[in-house]
Design a protein around this motif. Sequence first.
Motif, mmCIF file in Angstrom:
data_model
loop_
_atom_site.group_PDB
_atom_site.id
_atom_site.type_symbol
_atom_site.label_atom_id
_atom_site.label_comp_id
_atom_site.label_asym_id
_atom_site.label_seq_id
_atom_site.Cartn_x
_atom_site.Cartn_y
_atom_site.Cartn_z
ATOM 1 N N LYS A 164 0.823 -1.214 0.000
ATOM 2 C CA LYS A 164 0.000 0.000 0.000
ATOM 3 C C LYS A 164 0.857 1.265 0.000
ATOM 4 O O LYS A 164 0.404 2.333 0.399
ATOM 5 C CB LYS A 164 -0.963 0.023 1.196
ATOM 6 C CG LYS A 164 -1.934 -1.144 1.217
ATOM 7 C CD LYS A 164 -2.924 -1.016 2.376
ATOM 8 C CE LYS A 164 -3.924 -2.163 2.363
ATOM 9 N NZ LYS A 164 -4.919 -2.048 3.455
ATOM 10 N N LYS A 190 1.372 6.129 2.572
ATOM 11 C CA LYS A 190 0.526 4.937 2.554
ATOM 12 C C LYS A 190 -0.867 5.348 2.096
ATOM 13 O O LYS A 190 -1.394 6.376 2.515
ATOM 14 C CB LYS A 190 0.451 4.315 3.950
ATOM 15 C CG LYS A 190 1.710 3.594 4.386
ATOM 16 C CD LYS A 190 1.542 2.092 4.186
ATOM 17 C CE LYS A 190 2.710 1.345 4.821
ATOM 18 N NZ LYS A 190 2.544 -0.117 4.710
ATOM 19 N N TYR A 191 -1.445 4.526 1.223
ATOM 20 C CA TYR A 191 -2.789 4.804 0.751
ATOM 21 C C TYR A 191 -3.710 3.670 1.194
ATOM 22 O O TYR A 191 -3.341 2.497 1.093
ATOM 23 C CB TYR A 191 -2.807 4.940 -0.775
ATOM 24 C CG TYR A 191 -4.099 5.505 -1.314
ATOM 25 C CD1 TYR A 191 -4.295 6.877 -1.370
ATOM 26 C CD2 TYR A 191 -5.117 4.669 -1.756
ATOM 27 C CE1 TYR A 191 -5.476 7.418 -1.860
ATOM 28 C CE2 TYR A 191 -6.307 5.192 -2.249
ATOM 29 C CZ TYR A 191 -6.483 6.574 -2.296
ATOM 30 O OH TYR A 191 -7.655 7.096 -2.772
ATOM 31 N N ILE A 209 -6.229 8.792 -7.560
ATOM 32 C CA ILE A 209 -5.666 8.840 -6.202
ATOM 33 C C ILE A 209 -5.378 10.289 -5.865
ATOM 34 O O ILE A 209 -4.706 10.989 -6.633
ATOM 35 C CB ILE A 209 -4.372 8.016 -6.081
ATOM 36 C CG1 ILE A 209 -4.692 6.529 -6.000
ATOM 37 C CG2 ILE A 209 -3.584 8.422 -4.838
ATOM 38 C CD1 ILE A 209 -3.492 5.664 -5.708
#
Length: 220
Positions: A164, A190-191, A209
């Motif tokens: 991630k 971090k996603y 994103i």
Amino acid sequence: MRYLLLFIIFLSFETSAQVLQNFVEPAGKRKVFEAKGDLDKDGVDEIVMAYNTGKQVDRLGYTRELYICKVINGSLKLWKQNTSVLWNSDDCGFCTDNGINLSIKIKNNTMIIEQTFWHNTRHTSIHKNIYRYQNNDWFLIGSTYNDDYNCGYHHTYDINFSTKQVHVSYDNEDCEDSVQLYPASEKSFKYPFKSIPKMDGFTPGKTEIKIPNSKQFFYY
């Protein structure tokens, strides 16, 4: 007991091979790319093929389909067919005469598909996506988006879906007449991906994103 276990394993391989249908050249479709390599760590190369279909979509050209085949007893067996991960044949913006906007490679038991969009003669967007067969399905495990403007800037957006982790870098190309539009910088974060995306249903460049603590975003 040991021989019984080996027999069961052998039987399972034979059974899985039997359920795969023979690959038949798709009628009315034209093969535009082929790659070979081991995708399931069995030491035998699989064959990946991309085809233009007979279906045309406005100015985007023909839709494309991906076929992944196993070689079993000298015969091609259809292992996987996908209709989402390949762009249309003319979905390349300011297309060049040779029309090459697709590359497929097999490396480290993964399939790497790279597709290029020309905004103009100096500006390109390159989407590279890495797919791996795991847990009895195909998944998108990595994605890199390069946004390049010749004598302008070079932006890279890299995603590791397993961890991630997202890494973003902004850089400038050094040309005599270039204007430094963006300061060089890097950022990692971090996603909160809910899960590793599956290959089926995924189309490169369509998912957004947002970069945390900024107004910037990108697509993978």
